[in-house]
Scaffold this active site. Sequence first.
Site, PDB file in Angstrom:
ATOM      1  N   ASP A  67     121.406  49.545 135.285  1.00 18.57           N
ATOM      2  CA  ASP A  67     120.767  49.775 136.573  1.00 18.57           C
ATOM      3  C   ASP A  67     121.637  49.324 137.739  1.00 18.57           C
ATOM      4  OD1 ASP A  67     120.514  47.129 135.819  1.00 18.57           O
ATOM      5  OD2 ASP A  67     118.337  47.112 135.779  1.00 18.57           O
ATOM      6  N   ASP A 136     107.842  39.875 133.987  1.00 23.14           N
ATOM      7  CA  ASP A 136     106.670  40.742 133.786  1.00 23.14           C
ATOM      8  C   ASP A 136     106.868  41.709 132.614  1.00 23.14           C
ATOM      9  OD1 ASP A 136     108.568  42.439 134.815  1.00 23.14           O
ATOM     10  OD2 ASP A 136     107.408  43.048 136.586  1.00 23.14           O
TER      11      ASP A 136
END
Length: 270
Positions: A67, A136
Amino acid sequence: MRVVIERDAESVSRKAARLIADQVRRKPDCVLGLATGSTPLGTYRELIRLHREEALDFSHATTFNLDEYVGLGPTHPQSYRYFMQSNLFDHINVDASRTYVPDGRALDFEAACRLYEQRIKDAGGIDLQFLGIGADGHIAFNEPGSSLGSRTRLKTLTQETIRDNARFFGGEELVPRLAVTVGVGTILDARRCLLLAVGVGKAAAIRETIEGPVTAQITASALQLHREVIVVVDELAAKDLRRRAYYDEVEQSQQLLERGRLRELGIGTR
Ligand code: GLP
């Protein structure tokens, strides 16, 4: 999923580096999927040491990063391209023209993302995908709710991720709101995956990933659908695992198998 629990962050890094080095030695022209963040840093340091002291050769390897932040160019100190150069690429003998990181400054993101996927295919697909995990439960920047079949695309970062990464930027307002990230589907296409997590802050995400249901709310849980995943965690990240004793037992058997001590496993005794 093979779950390996190591004493501390240092042994997690050593173990991960050994697995990556084995891959590079076994197939020198392998394709590695690489990750950023604080977790892989120790692994990259160990890979640099193996290159310098044990002649680990990356000259035929190709790498694809997961990314990049949108808006950051390669010279921005918080860009993932910059991170990879300063923490790995500049210290090993990888061919610069075969290190790919998504372009955070593309003008036509759709075309750039399509091309990224195509390049991975043209390189023969990813042999070993190295991964960290967000608090998360996200992998790469596949935030909760990402399609489990997703491919490389733009993603809006969650407030939690922005908060977690603000420490690198010197303030939440300086963190980009968007990232370009490979998809969960892109990651699942890799032949093998290696997921690392250290510290108590990752304990909940690791438990959900390994022992929770497969859900787009914890994108790392999609790895349960993959054929060959190794998760390497330290004691702190492993602390909420319910089936911990079993993972230790499996690991003991695995060690015996690798050392050829088959009789101790009851193989060939009858
Ligand atoms: C970012 C990256 C992820 C990484 C995560 C955790 O969100 N896009 O690839 O796994 O951070 O980072 P850290 O290792 O610093 O906890």
